[in-house]
Design an enzyme around this catalytic site. Structure first.
Site, PDB file in Angstrom:
ATOM      1  N   TYR A 147       0.831  -1.221  -0.063  1.00 44.10           N
ATOM      2  CA  TYR A 147       0.084  -0.050  -0.061  1.00 44.10           C
ATOM      3  C   TYR A 147       0.972   1.207   0.250  1.00 44.10           C
ATOM      4  O   TYR A 147       1.910   1.038   0.352  1.00 44.10           O
ATOM      5  CB  TYR A 147      -1.068  -0.027   1.165  1.00 44.10           C
ATOM      6  CG  TYR A 147      -0.338  -0.120   2.465  1.00 44.10           C
ATOM      7  CD1 TYR A 147       0.272   0.937   3.143  1.00 44.10           C
ATOM      8  CD2 TYR A 147      -0.546  -1.280   3.246  1.00 44.10           C
ATOM      9  CE1 TYR A 147       0.517   0.880   4.505  1.00 44.10           C
ATOM     10  CE2 TYR A 147      -0.459  -1.457   4.687  1.00 44.10           C
ATOM     11  CZ  TYR A 147       0.349  -0.294   5.252  1.00 44.10           C
ATOM     12  OH  TYR A 147       0.543  -0.451   6.495  1.00 44.10           O
ATOM     13  N   CYS A 148       0.438   2.329  -0.605  1.00 45.12           N
ATOM     14  CA  CYS A 148       0.843   3.649  -0.673  1.00 45.12           C
ATOM     15  C   CYS A 148       2.569   3.533  -1.537  1.00 45.12           C
ATOM     16  O   CYS A 148       3.644   3.815  -0.961  1.00 45.12           O
ATOM     17  CB  CYS A 148       1.390   4.206   0.572  1.00 45.12           C
ATOM     18  SG  CYS A 148       1.875   6.161   0.253  1.00 45.12           S
ATOM     19  N   PRO A 149       2.688   2.516  -2.679  1.00 43.75           N
ATOM     20  CA  PRO A 149       3.894   2.290  -3.161  1.00 43.75           C
ATOM     21  C   PRO A 149       4.733   3.480  -3.432  1.00 43.75           C
ATOM     22  O   PRO A 149       4.135   4.433  -4.018  1.00 43.75           O
ATOM     23  CB  PRO A 149       3.671   1.429  -4.258  1.00 43.75           C
ATOM     24  CG  PRO A 149       2.151   1.857  -4.862  1.00 43.75           C
ATOM     25  CD  PRO A 149       1.524   2.096  -3.311  1.00 43.75           C
ATOM     26  N   LYS A 160       8.152  -4.579   2.756  1.00 44.19           N
ATOM     27  CA  LYS A 160       8.324  -3.352   2.947  1.00 44.19           C
ATOM     28  C   LYS A 160       7.792  -3.261   4.374  1.00 44.19           C
ATOM     29  O   LYS A 160       6.573  -3.694   5.158  1.00 44.19           O
ATOM     30  CB  LYS A 160       7.278  -2.504   2.192  1.00 44.19           C
ATOM     31  CG  LYS A 160       7.184  -1.085   2.423  1.00 44.19           C
ATOM     32  CD  LYS A 160       6.080  -0.545   1.550  1.00 44.19           C
ATOM     33  CE  LYS A 160       5.717   0.965   1.688  1.00 44.19           C
ATOM     34  NZ  LYS A 160       4.721   1.617   0.929  1.00 44.19           N
TER      35      LYS A 160
END
Length: 280
Positions: A147-149, A160
């Protein structure tokens, strides 16, 4: 030994610890605080600042998230899971904040010739220094199915545990990172995976939202086999800031800074209300 970025080399740091203010500490207050600090640091009335913060059960959406076709249902889902929902003023997409996620803001003056990448690189350098006794395997590159790359995702072995954003205000920059310290990174990712499924329902959108794979996200404890607490990492941050500068100020916001904070907080409340009112 990790190399220290030049932005981190300063004669003093101002340290503001808001990591234990509890569940009533509003995330909008955090962003307003960073704005006020960025103004002061940019004007030279404050040294380079570091602020720690924790928010309980909060989903911070990016501006593009508010344009999802079924965002109302997505927000209802998150709220049904016990999360508060806000829209932030810095870049990126949705992230999960809870008591196991420590957020760090480093606020630098915008020096002549220093571009936006320097702020990101300085934060990456600081995190390398912060955990150099535990690992040398932290890498910075985009984990596309997180998420939110973003280009400055931090990971170990492709999983991550942190993401970085940056907000520039006048002559100062607030570089913000979330660190998943404890808990399950995959569970946080599963929450947002379902949020996007509910909010998108398979429809085509002009903006490309992440196709989240929960297995590519983990907490630091999961990755390092440690039992660190958020307080442990807070102590590491304070010691490292002292190692870098030799002097720590702990002055709270006051005077003109409080005026700037109140002004920015009011603006963020209005913007956030507008973003959540105009969800379609």
């Amino acid at each position: 030994m990790q190399q220290t970025h030049t932005l981190l080399q300063t004669s003093a740091y101002r340290f503001i610890d808001q990591s234990s203010l509890g569940p009533n500490f509003n995330a909008l207050q955090s962003f307003a605080t960073d704005d006020a600090l960025a103004i002061s640091v940019g004007e030279g009335s404050s040294p380079t600042a570091a602020r720690l913060w924790v928010h309980h059960d909060t989903i911070v959406l990016g501006i593009p998230d508010a344009r999802l076709p079924y965002i109302e249902e997505g927000v209802e889902y998150l709220e049904s899971e016990g999360y508060k929902v806000i829209v932030r003023n810095s870049g990126g997409l949705a992230v999960v904040l809870d008591e196991g996620v420590l957020n760090l803001s480093l606020i630098f003056p915008n020096q002549e010739g220093v571009n936006i990448h320097e702020g990101y690189d300085a934060m990456v350098s600081f995190i390398h220094l912060l955990f150099e006794d535990l690992t040398s395997d932290i890498e910075a590159y985009e984990i596309t199915r997180s998420y939110c790359p973003g280009t400055y995702d931090l990971s170990i072995d492709g999983k991550k545990f942190a993401g970085i954003s940056q907000r520039r205000v006048k002559n100062g920059s607030a570089v913000q990172i979330y660190l998943d310290v404890t808990g399950s990174g995959a569970e946080r990712a599963q929450l947002l995976k379902h949020f996007y499924e509910v909010s998108k329902k398979g429809e085509e959108t002009r903006f490309t939202y992440p196709d989240i794979d929960p297995s590519v996200m983990a907490s630091m404890n999961e990755l390092l086999g440690t039992s660190m607490t958020v307080a442990d990492v807070r102590d590491r941050v304070l010691r490292k800031l002292y190692d870098l500068s030799g002097h720590i100020d702990t002055d709270p916001l006051e005077g003109k800074e409080m005026e700037n904070f109140e002004k920015r907080f009011e603006q963020m409340i209005k913007r956030n209300a507008k973003a959540l009112e105009n969800l379609k």
